[in-house]
Scaffold this motif. Sequence first.
Motif, mmCIF file in Angstrom:
data_model
loop_
_atom_site.group_PDB
_atom_site.id
_atom_site.type_symbol
_atom_site.label_atom_id
_atom_site.label_comp_id
_atom_site.label_asym_id
_atom_site.label_seq_id
_atom_site.Cartn_x
_atom_site.Cartn_y
_atom_site.Cartn_z
ATOM 1 N N PHE A 166 40.372 35.816 -7.900
ATOM 2 C CA PHE A 166 40.071 35.394 -7.088
ATOM 3 C C PHE A 166 38.645 36.459 -6.487
ATOM 4 N N LYS A 167 37.375 36.094 -5.374
ATOM 5 C CA LYS A 167 35.988 36.334 -5.613
ATOM 6 C C LYS A 167 35.764 36.165 -3.620
ATOM 7 N N PHE A 168 35.645 37.002 -2.788
ATOM 8 C CA PHE A 168 35.350 36.525 -1.570
ATOM 9 C C PHE A 168 34.110 37.132 -1.784
ATOM 10 N N GLU A 169 33.247 35.963 -1.057
ATOM 11 C CA GLU A 169 31.749 35.512 -0.599
ATOM 12 C C GLU A 169 31.747 35.497 0.603
ATOM 13 N N LYS A 170 30.675 37.222 1.018
ATOM 14 C CA LYS A 170 30.990 38.105 2.288
ATOM 15 C C LYS A 170 29.717 37.532 2.765
ATOM 16 N N ASP A 171 28.156 37.757 2.341
ATOM 17 C CA ASP A 171 27.162 37.267 2.379
ATOM 18 C C ASP A 171 26.929 35.492 3.027
ATOM 19 N N SER A 172 26.283 35.583 3.702
ATOM 20 C CA SER A 172 25.687 34.507 4.105
ATOM 21 C C SER A 172 25.196 33.189 2.811
ATOM 22 N N GLN A 173 24.805 33.572 2.489
ATOM 23 C CA GLN A 173 23.567 33.376 0.879
ATOM 24 C C GLN A 173 24.332 32.492 -0.126
ATOM 25 N N SER A 174 25.743 33.904 -0.249
ATOM 26 C CA SER A 174 26.699 33.484 -0.925
ATOM 27 C C SER A 174 27.274 32.299 -0.935
ATOM 28 N N ARG A 175 28.116 32.331 0.863
ATOM 29 C CA ARG A 175 29.293 31.343 1.342
ATOM 30 C C ARG A 175 28.219 30.354 1.734
ATOM 31 N N ASN A 176 27.242 30.077 1.804
ATOM 32 C CA ASN A 176 26.363 28.710 2.711
ATOM 33 C C ASN A 176 26.822 28.008 1.287
ATOM 34 N N GLN A 177 26.545 28.647 0.225
ATOM 35 C CA GLN A 177 25.873 28.231 -1.414
ATOM 36 C C GLN A 177 27.631 27.730 -1.652
ATOM 37 N N LEU A 178 28.998 28.267 -1.778
ATOM 38 C CA LEU A 178 30.221 27.955 -1.328
ATOM 39 C C LEU A 178 30.452 26.704 -1.074
ATOM 40 N N TRP A 179 29.909 26.689 0.511
ATOM 41 C CA TRP A 179 30.453 25.541 1.065
ATOM 42 C C TRP A 179 29.441 23.790 0.657
ATOM 43 N N GLU A 180 27.643 24.617 0.695
ATOM 44 C CA GLU A 180 27.038 23.057 0.343
ATOM 45 C C GLU A 180 27.442 22.320 -1.191
ATOM 46 N N ALA A 181 28.148 23.593 -2.190
ATOM 47 C CA ALA A 181 29.262 22.663 -3.279
ATOM 48 C C ALA A 181 30.102 21.576 -2.909
ATOM 49 N N ARG A 182 30.936 22.059 -2.042
ATOM 50 C CA ARG A 182 32.153 21.673 -1.681
ATOM 51 C C ARG A 182 31.007 19.932 -1.132
ATOM 52 N N HIS A 183 30.614 20.441 -0.266
ATOM 53 C CA HIS A 183 30.044 18.911 0.475
ATOM 54 C C HIS A 183 29.349 18.536 -0.243
ATOM 55 N N ASN A 184 28.786 18.222 -0.713
ATOM 56 C CA ASN A 184 28.216 18.298 -2.019
ATOM 57 C C ASN A 184 28.742 16.783 -3.365
ATOM 58 N N LEU A 185 30.274 17.434 -3.321
ATOM 59 C CA LEU A 185 31.070 17.417 -4.563
ATOM 60 C C LEU A 185 30.630 15.824 -4.324
ATOM 61 N N ALA A 186 30.701 15.049 -3.824
ATOM 62 C CA ALA A 186 30.652 13.423 -4.107
ATOM 63 C C ALA A 186 29.625 13.380 -4.446
ATOM 64 N N TYR A 187 28.214 13.744 -4.270
ATOM 65 C CA TYR A 187 27.159 13.124 -4.686
ATOM 66 C C TYR A 187 26.790 13.615 -6.218
ATOM 67 N N ALA A 188 27.872 15.013 -6.890
ATOM 68 C CA ALA A 188 27.735 15.602 -8.171
ATOM 69 C C ALA A 188 28.273 14.290 -8.617
ATOM 70 N N VAL A 189 30.176 13.776 -7.931
ATOM 71 C CA VAL A 189 30.213 12.876 -9.333
ATOM 72 C C VAL A 189 29.731 12.056 -9.117
#
Length: 455
Positions: free
Chosen positions: A300-323
């Motif tokens: 379990f890990k919190f992503e409190k700063d905006s950069q880490s948070r944005n990276q998390l959701w960017e990774a989720r949104h780009n998942l289709a392109y990753a596949v």
Amino acid sequence: MNYLDELRNFLSSERVSTNEVILDQHSKDESYHKPFLPDAVVFPISSEEVSHVMKVADKYKVPIIPFGLGTSLEGHVIPYSGGITVDFSLMDKILEVFPDDFLVKVQPGVTRSKLNQELKKYGLFFSVDPGADATLGGMAATNASGTTSVRYGVMRDQVRDLEVVLANGTVMHTGNLAAKSSSGYNLNGLFVGSEGTLGCFTELTLRVYGIPEMIVAARASFETIEQAVQSVVGILSAGIQVARIELVDQQSIAQVNVYSGTDYLIAPTLFLEFHGNEAGLMQDMEFAKEILVDNKCSEFKFEKDSQSRNQLWEARHNLAYAVMRAHPGKKLMVTDVCLPISQLAQGIESAIDEMEKSELQGGIVGHVGDGNYHVLLMIDVADETEMKKAESFNRHIVEFALSKGGSCTGEHGVGIGKMKYQSMEHGNALQVMQLLKKTLDPQNLLNPGKMFNLY
């Protein structure tokens, strides 16, 4: 004089195109469904022009297909009957912001990112986040949702009023600016999700929200999908104000790491986000962590700063392109079903078993806070055997969802891809939908051949 001459006389030749490149751009969406060229593409700039286009189409019995950015996933904008594609890209104005009413009035060609950029000036944001930077008109047409629907609701929940042009050119409104009304039928609910089969949207009045004082993201990994889903049930049962809660399966996490350069633990994972004020948020986060640990969360890990948070959701949104990058030469087929949350883990496990049996390649992601999940399948559309396997797999997960009281589509809509399941899902209610379509569009000119067959 033919219909093209009439349109050019009214709109000008520059905004009525039969150019092959333009036609090709409007022959497809982002799905695996086969393209088909329209006969012409028009670019209106006002509801009056859309009304005129509809009257001309009605006069000459020419089909009309509304088009935003073509980001849909079930063939909604493919003009299999030919006709006129109405491209709303020039109708992209933010008409008025009502900050004290938490409302905004926009034209249909405005994109989600453009709206949120403008709303920042007022300390507001628009909540629906389907991943793609779609137009708001298109999002309303398919009743889009996405990662934030668990907290803020789907597109239908945000629409206060629509300006709609009907098949005969009549311009009407479906609602008003009031927060509630008990007057008449709920036409907002009828037109949102109608996929261009009942009218063209030329203006939308939408609900917006205050930007939270604090936003914190988190990532939680588990040994099994069952543990992850039970954590979701626990968090929702506790009344914790979670804004996003997404499931990404083990295979997809591996693709995320390759594509986005992350080093997330390769295991079934929840991506979470919490919105609120600092004091309340810290309490919610600690309570959520306890629930996750009780369900055997392994990391379990919190992503409190905006950069880490944005990276998390960017990774989720780009998942289709990753596949997609991992399977060059193949086409992405995105499935989309929704189940009661109590049945979600069983549904996903069933999908995994069926995918292994069929030897198809892909991954599973889901907006698990509202029971909606997707299987991202990579298929060779030229391979008839593989296409049959993919269709059989899709049918399996849809029939499982329907058998548990779910839906064949949680957010992507019906288009042509889910037409075959409408009778199974809706029963006699489908006849009521067909009657409404015949009443509002008696010549069947509005996006014909989509959602369901009339006869």
